[in-house]
Design a protein around this motif. Structure first.
Motif, short mmCIF file in Angstrom:
data_model
loop_
_atom_site.label_atom_id
_atom_site.label_comp_id
_atom_site.label_asym_id
_atom_site.label_seq_id
_atom_site.Cartn_x
_atom_site.Cartn_y
_atom_site.Cartn_z
N ALA A 67 0.78 -1.18 0.06
CA ALA A 67 0.10 -0.09 -0.11
C ALA A 67 0.98 1.15 0.00
CB ALA A 67 -0.94 0.04 1.38
N ILE A 68 1.85 1.15 0.88
CA ILE A 68 2.66 2.41 0.99
C ILE A 68 3.47 2.61 -0.34
CG2 ILE A 68 4.78 3.38 2.20
CD1 ILE A 68 3.84 2.15 4.72
N GLY A 69 3.95 1.45 -0.91
CA GLY A 69 4.60 1.67 -2.14
C GLY A 69 3.71 1.74 -3.32
N LYS A 70 2.63 1.85 -2.98
CA LYS A 70 1.43 2.06 -4.18
C LYS A 70 1.67 0.74 -5.41
CE LYS A 70 1.30 6.97 -3.77
NZ LYS A 70 1.49 8.25 -4.43
N LYS A 71 1.80 -0.45 -4.73
CA LYS A 71 2.14 -1.42 -5.68
C LYS A 71 0.56 -2.12 -6.09
CE LYS A 71 6.62 -2.61 -3.82
NZ LYS A 71 7.47 -3.57 -3.22
N GLU A 72 0.60 -2.83 -7.10
CA GLU A 72 -0.62 -3.47 -7.28
C GLU A 72 -1.17 -4.32 -6.07
OE1 GLU A 72 -2.79 -6.46 -10.87
OE2 GLU A 72 -0.71 -5.72 -11.03
N GLN A 73 -2.56 -4.61 -5.95
CA GLN A 73 -2.94 -5.41 -4.86
C GLN A 73 -2.65 -6.99 -5.30
OE1 GLN A 73 -6.63 -2.94 -3.13
NE2 GLN A 73 -6.91 -4.81 -3.45
N ARG A 74 -2.32 -7.88 -4.34
CA ARG A 74 -2.00 -9.25 -4.47
C ARG A 74 -3.35 -10.14 -4.26
NH1 ARG A 74 4.08 -10.64 -2.65
NH2 ARG A 74 4.78 -8.31 -2.96
N LEU A 75 -4.22 -9.56 -3.89
CA LEU A 75 -5.58 -10.08 -3.82
C LEU A 75 -6.76 -9.23 -4.10
CD1 LEU A 75 -5.27 -11.76 -0.07
CD2 LEU A 75 -4.99 -12.89 -2.34
N ASP A 77 -10.50 -7.33 -4.05
CA ASP A 77 -11.33 -6.53 -2.99
C ASP A 77 -12.26 -7.80 -2.45
OD1 ASP A 77 -9.89 -4.20 -2.68
OD2 ASP A 77 -11.59 -3.11 -3.96
N ASP A 78 -12.85 -8.47 -3.54
CA ASP A 78 -13.74 -9.43 -2.90
C ASP A 78 -12.91 -10.62 -2.37
OD1 ASP A 78 -12.33 -10.53 -5.13
OD2 ASP A 78 -14.43 -11.53 -6.08
N GLU A 79 -11.86 -10.86 -2.38
CA GLU A 79 -11.20 -11.88 -1.88
C GLU A 79 -10.99 -11.41 -0.22
OE1 GLU A 79 -8.38 -14.58 -4.32
OE2 GLU A 79 -7.90 -12.33 -5.00
N LEU A 80 -10.58 -10.10 -0.01
CA LEU A 80 -10.34 -9.60 1.26
C LEU A 80 -11.53 -9.60 2.08
CD1 LEU A 80 -8.12 -6.63 0.21
CD2 LEU A 80 -7.19 -8.71 1.37
N VAL A 81 -12.91 -9.19 1.15
CA VAL A 81 -14.05 -9.18 2.31
C VAL A 81 -14.42 -10.53 2.59
CG1 VAL A 81 -16.28 -8.61 1.75
CG2 VAL A 81 -14.92 -7.37 0.78
#
Length: 234
Positions: A67-75, A77-81
């Motif tokens: 998040a701090i490095g503004k990298k692409e999410q590895r998961l 949003d629906d997986e996180l939810v």
């Protein structure tokens, strides 16, 4: 526990872990470093208490770093939810099981304790025994009293004690937990009682502090030192 609370907790733990730069023994010299450690310590205790003791600290730190490095999410949003919902449900199930176990243990303790010589059980379920008798006045619900006390769980662990602090407290009789309200009005000034308070006369299914689990029977040694309210017969 609500989903946003879990997410915020995880984020805070991750922030602390990321700030340590993956060191095994981070520096704890500056106020910021000490505060960072304190945040992580308190949050870790809170998460463990709520059944989150198997979180992967490396994965938490990786999420913060991405998040701090503004990298692409590895998961996605629906997986996180879905993952948060799973943890939330599991934590609620664990807590419900612990609460039920605590309630059963408390009931068993009171049943056995009530059979002991000298222990009186009132209509409400409050149990008490007189440790020291006196002939002073009895407080009313409208009075303010001065007391010394020590509170324990049924396993003997102390969660609060004015005796240890060395200073009695003043409080309104009607402004405390129901078990105290009833117990104080049974006492005479100068007397010392031991109160065994069922959870429903204490904090019930709530956990006011980590030291007092939900559905806990509370045991207090309580000494009534004085009635402080003006106009009371003393």
């Amino acid at each position: 526990m609500k989903q946003h609370r879990l997410a915020a907790a995880v984020a805070l733990v991750g922030l602390v872990l990321a700030g340590c730069d993956s060191q095994t023994n981070p520096e704890l010299e500056t106020p910021a470093q000490k505060a960072s450690y304190g945040i992580g310590l308190n949050m870790g205790k809170s998460l463990a208490q709520e059944g989150m003791d198997d979180l992967d600290s490396k994965a938490v730190a990786q999420g913060i770093e991405d998040a701090i490095g503004k990298k692409e999410q590895r998961l996605k949003d629906d997986e996180l939810v879905e993952a948060f919902a799973f943890l939330q449900k599991r934590a609620e199930e664990r807590m419900a099981a612990l609460n039920e176990e605590s309630a059963k243990a408390g009931k068993k303790f009171l049943e056995e304790n009530g059979k002991r010589e000298g222990v009186v059980t009132t209509e409400s379920g409050l149990q008490y025994e007189v440790l020291k008798k006196a002939e002073g006045d009895q407080p009313k619900a409208t009075d303010v009293v001065s007391v010394h006390y020590e509170g324990k769980l049924t396993d003997g662990s102390v969660f609060d004690s004015s005796i240890e602090r060395g200073t009695p407290i003043e409080l309104p009789v009607s402004g405390v937990i129901p078990g105290w309200v009833e117990g104080l009005q049974l006492m005479h000034v100068g007397e010392k009682y031991k109160l065994y308070i069922p959870s429903e006369l204490a904090y019930g299914e709530q956990s006011p502090t980590p030291a007092i689990p939900a559905n806990s029977v509370l045991v207090f040694e309580l000494e009534l030192l004085a009635i402080k309210a003006a106009g009371s017969e003393q």
